[in-house]
Write an enzyme that holds these catalytic residues in place. Structure first.
Site, short mmCIF file in Angstrom:
data_model
loop_
_atom_site.label_atom_id
_atom_site.label_comp_id
_atom_site.label_asym_id
_atom_site.label_seq_id
_atom_site.Cartn_x
_atom_site.Cartn_y
_atom_site.Cartn_z
N CYS A 22 -29.77 13.41 -10.46
CA CYS A 22 -28.33 13.53 -10.26
C CYS A 22 -27.95 14.99 -10.47
O CYS A 22 -28.28 15.58 -11.50
CB CYS A 22 -27.60 12.64 -11.26
SG CYS A 22 -25.80 12.83 -11.22
N CYS A 76 -28.54 5.20 1.20
CA CYS A 76 -28.03 6.26 2.06
C CYS A 76 -27.20 7.18 1.17
O CYS A 76 -26.11 6.82 0.72
CB CYS A 76 -27.19 5.63 3.17
SG CYS A 76 -26.72 6.75 4.47
N CYS A 78 -23.85 9.13 -15.62
CA CYS A 78 -22.53 9.77 -15.60
C CYS A 78 -21.52 9.07 -14.69
O CYS A 78 -20.36 9.44 -14.67
CB CYS A 78 -22.66 11.25 -15.22
SG CYS A 78 -23.08 11.56 -13.49
N CYS A 120 -25.62 15.46 -13.73
CA CYS A 120 -26.06 15.28 -15.12
C CYS A 120 -27.57 15.36 -15.34
O CYS A 120 -28.03 15.34 -16.48
CB CYS A 120 -25.54 13.95 -15.68
SG CYS A 120 -26.37 12.49 -15.00
N CYS A 159 -24.61 7.03 -10.29
CA CYS A 159 -25.53 7.43 -11.35
C CYS A 159 -25.28 6.57 -12.58
O CYS A 159 -24.13 6.43 -13.02
CB CYS A 159 -25.34 8.91 -11.68
SG CYS A 159 -26.32 9.47 -13.09
#
Length: 129
Positions: A44, A115, A95, A47, A92
């Site tokens: 991510c 996607c 976060c 984070c 995510c």
């Protein structure tokens, strides 16, 4: 990690903020990681949470990076009825940032197609861990 939306605005680029915190979408075929083939982990970009192994990445022809399987505990799923259709949003797990959507039309044995927006991802190459 920022504690509020003002903190996220300061921590992310304007494009990252639009996509990851306001659930936007980058233009198809524009993402920096669309054609990336290096081995490693996709994290991510907000984070650093590990999300996908590069072995799960495939070319779906849709214009966004696609994966057939998330790392265990990396992604959470949220029902998304926006746009006049029922979809599953991928966020995510650490976060809560929007990553993209997951569909049940993938061509591999998992049947999944995540996607995702390139702007939400950073690649940590295998030789770096």
């Amino acid at each position: 990690m920022p504690q509020d939306e003002e903190g996220w605005k300061e921590a992310l680029t304007p494009e990252q903020y639009e996509v990851m915190r306001q659930k936007g979408t980058e233009a198809p075929f524009s993402g920096k990681l669309l054609h990336e083939t290096k081995d490693g982990l996709y994290l991510c970009s907000a984070c650093g949470n590990p999300l996908f192994d590069s072995k799960a990445k495939f070319d779906s022809g849709t214009g966004w990076p696609s994966f057939d399987q998330a790392l265990l505990g990396g992604v959470k799923y949220v029902s998304d009825p926006s746009g006049g259709m029922e979809r599953t949003e991928a966020v995510c797990a650490k976060c809560g940032s929007h990553l993209g959507h997951v569909f049940d039309d993938g061509p591999t044995k998992t049947g999944k197609r995540y996607c995702l927006n390139s702007v939400c991802l950073d690649l940590e190459e295998k030789n770096n861990f």
